[in-house]
Motif scaffolding. Structure first.
Motif, PDB file in Angstrom:
ATOM      1  N   UNK A   1       0.824  -1.212   0.000  1.00 13.53           N
ATOM      2  CA  UNK A   1       0.000   0.000   0.000  1.00 13.53           C
ATOM      3  C   UNK A   1       0.861   1.266   0.000  1.00 13.53           C
ATOM      4  N   UNK A   2       1.936   1.269   0.781  1.00 13.10           N
ATOM      5  CA  UNK A   2       2.831   2.433   0.820  1.00 13.10           C
ATOM      6  C   UNK A   2       3.499   2.640  -0.538  1.00 13.10           C
ATOM      7  N   UNK A   3       3.979   1.562  -1.149  1.00 15.75           N
ATOM      8  CA  UNK A   3       4.627   1.680  -2.466  1.00 15.75           C
ATOM      9  C   UNK A   3       3.632   2.170  -3.510  1.00 15.75           C
ATOM     10  N   UNK A   4       2.416   1.653  -3.490  1.00 17.64           N
ATOM     11  CA  UNK A   4       1.397   2.107  -4.447  1.00 17.64           C
ATOM     12  C   UNK A   4       1.081   3.584  -4.247  1.00 17.64           C
ATOM     13  N   UNK A   5       0.991   4.010  -3.001  1.00 19.47           N
ATOM     14  CA  UNK A   5       0.723   5.418  -2.707  1.00 19.47           C
ATOM     15  C   UNK A   5       1.875   6.302  -3.178  1.00 19.47           C
ATOM     16  N   UNK A   6       3.107   5.868  -2.925  1.00 22.96           N
ATOM     17  CA  UNK A   6       4.268   6.644  -3.368  1.00 22.96           C
ATOM     18  C   UNK A   6       4.339   6.723  -4.889  1.00 22.96           C
ATOM     19  N   UNK A   7       4.025   5.622  -5.550  1.00 25.73           N
ATOM     20  CA  UNK A   7       4.025   5.634  -7.017  1.00 25.73           C
ATOM     21  C   UNK A   7       2.996   6.636  -7.547  1.00 25.73           C
ATOM     22  N   UNK A   8       1.871   6.681  -6.889  1.00 28.26           N
ATOM     23  CA  UNK A   8       0.815   7.584  -7.326  1.00 28.26           C
ATOM     24  C   UNK A   8       1.197   9.041  -7.083  1.00 28.26           C
TER      25      UNK A   8
END
Length: 108
Positions: free
Chosen positions: A79-86
């Motif tokens: 979830x953190x990686x997806x948020x950072x990518x976004x």
């Protein structure tokens, strides 16, 4: 010999699927165990669960607890990686980045 080869080739997709599932479960189990041993309060909690049940059930409960912690930690990381990518995305498609690299390689 040909029949054995055909059998191996036809069993390969099932074998690969099985290995991917078992490997993923093993990673959650090992990752959770590493986290459990890294934090004293979780280590004490998980050990108390194992001691409460004793024997094979206690071992299984400890392993399942490790795996659950690994699954929770893995979900949080995803979830953190997806948020950072976004939030920090470059706005460029991966194919564009590859095209730039190919041009630089040809020119260089």
């Amino acid at each position: 010999m040909r029949r054995a080869g055909t059998g191996i080739v036809s069993a390969a997709p099932l074998l690969m699927k099985t290995l991917s599932v078992v490997g993923t479960i093993a990673m959650f189990l090992v990752g959770g165990s590493i986290l459990v041993h890294g934090f004293p309060w979780t280590h004490g909690l998980i050990d108390s669960i194992g001691e409460h049940y004793r024997g094979l059930i206690g071992t299984l409960m400890t392993s399942l607890s490790d795996m659950l912690l690994g699954l929770i930690a893995g979900t949080i990381v995803v979830l953190i990686v997806a948020l950072l990518k976004k939030c920090v995305g470059s706005g460029r498609e991966p194919d564009d980045l590859l095209a730039d690299r190919d041009v630089a390689y040809v020119a260089g």
